[in-house]
Design an enzyme around this catalytic site. Structure first.
Site, mmCIF file in Angstrom:
data_model
loop_
_atom_site.group_PDB
_atom_site.id
_atom_site.type_symbol
_atom_site.label_atom_id
_atom_site.label_comp_id
_atom_site.label_asym_id
_atom_site.label_seq_id
_atom_site.Cartn_x
_atom_site.Cartn_y
_atom_site.Cartn_z
ATOM 1 N N GLY A 137 -89.926 37.072 26.045
ATOM 2 C CA GLY A 137 -89.296 37.670 26.708
ATOM 3 C C GLY A 137 -87.864 37.849 26.617
ATOM 4 O O GLY A 137 -87.384 36.805 26.327
ATOM 5 N N GLY A 147 -89.510 30.648 23.089
ATOM 6 C CA GLY A 147 -88.570 31.218 23.981
ATOM 7 C C GLY A 147 -87.657 30.417 24.659
ATOM 8 O O GLY A 147 -86.725 29.714 24.136
ATOM 9 N N ASP A 178 -97.546 34.626 13.399
ATOM 10 C CA ASP A 178 -96.394 33.922 14.255
ATOM 11 C C ASP A 178 -96.400 32.636 14.654
ATOM 12 O O ASP A 178 -95.100 31.919 14.472
ATOM 13 C CB ASP A 178 -96.514 34.892 15.533
ATOM 14 C CG ASP A 178 -95.130 34.697 16.351
ATOM 15 O OD1 ASP A 178 -94.375 35.088 16.256
ATOM 16 O OD2 ASP A 178 -95.564 33.870 17.359
ATOM 17 N N LYS A 220 -93.927 29.458 13.742
ATOM 18 C CA LYS A 220 -93.412 28.382 14.700
ATOM 19 C C LYS A 220 -93.646 26.800 14.336
ATOM 20 O O LYS A 220 -92.678 25.901 14.651
ATOM 21 C CB LYS A 220 -93.706 28.718 16.159
ATOM 22 C CG LYS A 220 -93.063 30.142 16.585
ATOM 23 C CD LYS A 220 -93.923 30.749 17.667
ATOM 24 C CE LYS A 220 -93.191 32.020 18.165
ATOM 25 N NZ LYS A 220 -93.855 32.731 19.109
HETATM 26 N N1 HSE Z 1 -95.125 37.512 19.560
HETATM 27 C C1 HSE Z 1 -94.631 36.345 20.123
HETATM 28 C C2 HSE Z 1 -95.486 35.619 21.048
HETATM 29 C C3 HSE Z 1 -93.216 36.374 20.552
HETATM 30 O O1 HSE Z 1 -96.612 36.233 21.621
HETATM 31 O O2 HSE Z 1 -95.413 34.643 21.494
HETATM 32 C C4 HSE Z 1 -92.417 35.490 20.835
HETATM 33 O O3 HSE Z 1 -91.842 34.573 19.429
#
Ligand code: HSE
Length: 433
Positions: A306, A138, A205, A209
């Site tokens: 966010g 983020g 997820d 990353k």
């Molecule tokens: N779903 C992801 C998280 C959102 O919870 O970090 C940000 O990539």
């Protein structure tokens, strides 16, 4: 001759897209000062359902289109910002934008994790920029540090908490002693977890990353499929109680560890020492600990999701790209692929393990367990045994091992599952210390 303005086209008008449009409008003056000329929002490509959103009127209905051709044929657009998420049609849109000579800014972790190297090549061939700061962590600056500020280093390790949803769930389990499903339901109520939470809770997820960060750190192409991943749903409230008793916290860690010319890349729950910096990262916060040969340890910490933090990263990319366009300089990051990096199979990694079992509460049980572990060359560091069920005469046995090979551990678990004295193997968790 400098450009008089720089045209922006936005794809996607969800929580992030609408926030980015808002910042571009509200901070127009500050951003123009930063760039040298105004950033002008030309068009926003949306899907039909978006047209009913009230924010559309705040931005101005005339900017919105559902027509792909109208959007891509707008010659006034210099930078395309893609914030629709998901792999398709986002990938096709990015390819279309790049091949049309548009600079691209995206927050799309899935597309970058799976296709980053190819898209960077495409950007290079078309003499345009491709930036993706918002794809990981983020609002935390991570991509630029890996692309520029840390390049003098040989990166030897990345230890990251890069999924806010799971970190929120694990924090609630640790602090409130609640079980996984209650913590997940709370995350969903607060809007941290999606209705279908699979990508977050299964570690997918975080895998996207980690693939992005590792590819940059190693200058190699590490794909999500190369990364072993395990989610958090097997963890129970009792695992957190034992972890605390043993001096550990439990986190979903994304790990990349260099060993000579091989790299371990994995995402799974891990016991980490309670007094470590990462153990103190709670709630939806993210943190990435990087180990470099020159810089030693660097810790990046902040809000990993966010609309506000993510818009900070998106807009920083837009400003960086717009400055280059305005100054007519080409400062495009190029990934130089190092093909000599070998990914170590998971079966070859070595860690300590935590093991929780329900066992018969009678003599000789522990010696049977230690024999199976010993047969696989696994040495025990400590044991906790607690009476669990008086009626059924079972107890809970918790073992911490010394470093052992994953393959040996998996074989030992198979052996243990055949012992008549073990009612259930509750969980096993790797330890990163
Ligand atoms: N779903 C992801 C998280 C959102 O919870 O970090 C940000 O990539």
């Amino acid at each position: 001759m400098h450009k008089q303005s720089i045209g922006i086209g936005l794809i996607g008008f969800g929580v992030i897209g609408s926030q980015v449009a808002k910042v571009l409008t509200e901070k127009a003056e500050i951003l123009a000062d930063q760039v040298g000329c105004p950033l002008v929002l030309r068009k926003i490509k949306v899907i039909e359902q978006d047209l009913t959103k009230p924010q559309i009127n705040e931005i101005g209905r005339q900017y919105f289109t559902t027509d792909e051709d109208e959007f891509f044929s707008d010659s006034e657009i210099d930078i395309v910002i893609e914030l629709m998420g998901g792999e398709s049609p986002a990938l096709q849109y990015l390819e279309k934008a790049l091949s049309n000579g548009k600079h691209v800014v995206t927050a799309n972790k899935e597309v970058i994790a799976k296709n980053g190297a190819g898209l960077l090549r495409m950007a290079h061939q078309n003499n345009v920029g491709l930036r993706y700061e918002a794809s990981v962590g983020g609002g935390i600056p991570l991509i630029a540090p890996f692309q520029y500020e840390l390049v003098a280093n040989k990166i030897n390790g990345i230890y990251a908490i890069i999924n806010g949803t799971t970190n929120y769930i694990l924090t609630r389990m640790a602090i409130d002693g609640i079980d996984f499903s209650t913590a997940l339901a709370s995350a969903q109520r607060l809007g941290y977890a999606e209705a279908d939470p699979k990508n977050d809770i299964e570690g997918i997820d975080a895998t996207y990353k980690l693939a992005i960060l590792t590819s940059l750190a190693l200058q190699s192409e590490v794909k999500p499929d190369d990364i072993y991943h395990e989610g958090i749903s097997r963890l129970s409230a009792s695992d957190f109680r034992y972890a605390r008793e043993l001096g550990f916290a439990i986190k979903l860690l994304a790990i990349a560890k260099r060993k000579l010319n091989t790299i371990e890349v994995r995402v799974h729950p891990a016991f980490i020492p309670q007094d470590s910096l990462l153990a103190k990262v709670d709630g939806v916060y993210n943190a990435v600990l990087v180990e470099g040969d020159l810089v030693d340890k660097v810790l990046f910490y902040g809000q990993g999701a966010g609309p506000l933090p993510t818009s900070s990263a998106v807009i920083s990319d837009v400003v960086a790209e717009a400055r280059d366009i305005y100054l007519n300089v080409k400062n495009h990051f190029q990934i130089k692929l190092n093909t000599g990096v070998v990914i170590r199979p998971m079966s070859e990694i070595k860690t300590r393990y935590y093991l929780r079992m329900t066992v018969a509460d009678r003599s000789g049980v522990l010696s049977q367990i230690t024999k199976v572990l010993g047969d696989h060359d696994i040495s025990i560091a400590s044991v906790i045994q607690k009476e669990a069920d008086k009626v059924n005469q079972t107890a809970e046995a918790v073992l911490m091992t010394h470093p052992a090979g994953e393959k040996a551990m998996k074989q030992a678990l198979e052996g243990l599952s055949h012992l008549e004295v073990i009612t259930e193997i509750g969980n096993f968790v790797r330890v990163e210390a």
